[in-house]
Write an enzyme that holds these catalytic residues in place. Sequence first.
Site, PDB file in Angstrom:
ATOM      1  N   ARG A 162       0.832  -1.212   0.000  1.00  0.00           N
ATOM      2  CA  ARG A 162       0.000   0.000   0.000  1.00  0.00           C
ATOM      3  C   ARG A 162       0.866   1.263   0.000  1.00  0.00           C
ATOM      4  O   ARG A 162       0.426   2.334  -0.382  1.00  0.00           O
ATOM      5  CB  ARG A 162      -0.968  -0.011   1.192  1.00  0.00           C
ATOM      6  N   ASP A 185      -8.184  16.749 -17.302  1.00  0.00           N
ATOM      7  CA  ASP A 185      -8.429  15.341 -17.613  1.00  0.00           C
ATOM      8  C   ASP A 185      -8.024  15.143 -19.071  1.00  0.00           C
ATOM      9  O   ASP A 185      -8.667  15.660 -19.980  1.00  0.00           O
ATOM     10  CB  ASP A 185      -9.907  15.008 -17.370  1.00  0.00           C
ATOM     11  N   LYS A 191      -8.781   3.588 -20.290  1.00  0.00           N
ATOM     12  CA  LYS A 191      -9.161   3.882 -21.665  1.00  0.00           C
ATOM     13  C   LYS A 191      -7.948   3.690 -22.595  1.00  0.00           C
ATOM     14  O   LYS A 191      -7.517   2.582 -22.774  1.00  0.00           O
ATOM     15  CB  LYS A 191      -9.746   5.291 -21.722  1.00  0.00           C
ATOM     16  N   TYR A 202     -16.805  14.271 -18.025  1.00  0.00           N
ATOM     17  CA  TYR A 202     -17.257  12.904 -17.793  1.00  0.00           C
ATOM     18  C   TYR A 202     -18.330  12.872 -16.689  1.00  0.00           C
ATOM     19  O   TYR A 202     -18.195  13.555 -15.663  1.00  0.00           O
ATOM     20  CB  TYR A 202     -16.045  12.045 -17.397  1.00  0.00           C
TER      21      TYR A 202
HETATM   22  C1  LIG Z   1     -13.789   6.858 -17.743  1.00  0.00           C
HETATM   23  C2  LIG Z   1     -13.392   8.248 -17.438  1.00  0.00           C
HETATM   24  C3  LIG Z   1     -13.079   8.643 -16.135  1.00  0.00           C
HETATM   25  C4  LIG Z   1     -13.204   7.710 -14.956  1.00  0.00           C
HETATM   26  O1  LIG Z   1     -12.220   6.712 -14.986  1.00  0.00           O
HETATM   27  P1  LIG Z   1     -12.426   5.247 -14.363  1.00  0.00           P
HETATM   28  O2  LIG Z   1     -11.139   4.566 -14.695  1.00  0.00           O
HETATM   29  O3  LIG Z   1     -13.627   4.644 -15.031  1.00  0.00           O
HETATM   30  O4  LIG Z   1     -12.632   5.419 -12.907  1.00  0.00           O
HETATM   31  C5  LIG Z   1     -12.669   9.952 -15.948  1.00  0.00           C
HETATM   32  N1  LIG Z   1     -12.582  10.826 -16.962  1.00  0.00           N
HETATM   33  C6  LIG Z   1     -12.889  10.480 -18.228  1.00  0.00           C
HETATM   34  C7  LIG Z   1     -12.779  11.482 -19.327  1.00  0.00           C
HETATM   35  C8  LIG Z   1     -13.312   9.185 -18.512  1.00  0.00           C
HETATM   36  O5  LIG Z   1     -13.640   8.845 -19.770  1.00  0.00           O
END
Ligand SMILES: *Cc1c(COP(=O)(O)O)cnc(C)c1O
Length: 406
Positions: A67, A187, A212, A122
Amino acid sequence: MTSPFLQLDSIAVHAGREDLTALGVHALPIDLSSTNPLPDIEAGGMSYESMATGGAPLPEGGSVYQRLWNPTVARLESALARLEHAEEAVAFSSGMAALTATVLALTGGTGKRHVVAVRPMYGGTDHLLASGLLGVETTFCAPDEITASLRPDTALVVLETPANPTLDLVDIRAAVTAAGDVPVLVDNTFATPILQNPVDAGAALVLHSATKYLGGHGDVVAGIVACGTEHAAALRRVRAVTGALLHPLGAYLVHRGLATLPIRVRAQQDGARRIAAWLATHPDVARVHYPGLDDPSGLVGRQMRGPGAMLAIRLRGGYDQALRVTSSVKLFTHAVSLGGVDSLIQHPAALTHRPVAAEARPTADLVRLSIGLEDHEDLIADLDQALGQSGTRIHATTSGIPVAAR
Ligand SMILES: *Cc1c(COP(=O)(O)O)cnc(C)c1O
């Protein structure tokens, strides 16, 4: 050490692997140890102290407990930091865990309890910031309302570009200027470090849902934040205390994905460009949201090295047609998530953006497409037959494959 002068594609293949030759291995090692042998109480304790306060393990004390530190995760972090032109990166169990840790790190104990968030973004991010769950108050605004939304207790400005799901672009440099002393988190999930480096435009923190494009194969959930040393220490401290760490197997998969990230993103983008151009001529498509087709901001080529491989369309047949198209596709998979090697289609208002306040929710005629690595003509044929199922129009071509330029 790999040379600091390498080009992007070489960094993607080699970064974070600097210690492998000395270890006598070629592939990334996966260290699954939950705990580590301690040399002695004093040295172990000092190393524990270093990591619990956001630092690295001390060489003489070891990494103590997973951790606090894991070498497989640390290799991924150093690779992503390099790709994002940041000093460091900190990995988490998901993109949402990464965002949660960032908000906690920047508000905990600071007396600052306010976040400014630029819509659209998102649905999960919007929902978390609106929920009050993390003890922060959020002001949602448009990109040109950032300065007006700031308060003396604003800890963070959050924005997404391209934004999920409408692909709106935000000028990061302008947002950073508008935010003044307040750190800006971008992001960068849709653009990836291949197409955009927010740090170069002044962003303090860069967030990825590594689930992603970075992972890229739909088989890992992970999040990562690239940032400066001070923020990284605060994030590691939160991660050590709250436990939202990335499992080493997940880190291995994301790190392996980085090697092919440049070629995947460029090839997927190439397909997306052609598919967007075809969709723009389709009589059932009222609008194509794709920065490669329509970029009033002029940010493609300036802030972004390309428009990416995500797009959204508005259907003339509205929600009813969205229902039919998403259930008629055969090569696309009807599923949430994005950025993988295979193409996905989904309805944001019903799924990814369901928890967003009604006034900010995407329209019911909007479907989002993540273009994968399949042949673009096969994808176009699939969309053509799925749109044809709507009963508004059937497209027939002699070969069975529609021409991209039509
Ligand atoms: C999917 C997504 C998230 C969240 O990520 P997770 O890995 O599903 O927790 C945040 N920002 C964007 C733009 C996303 O597409």
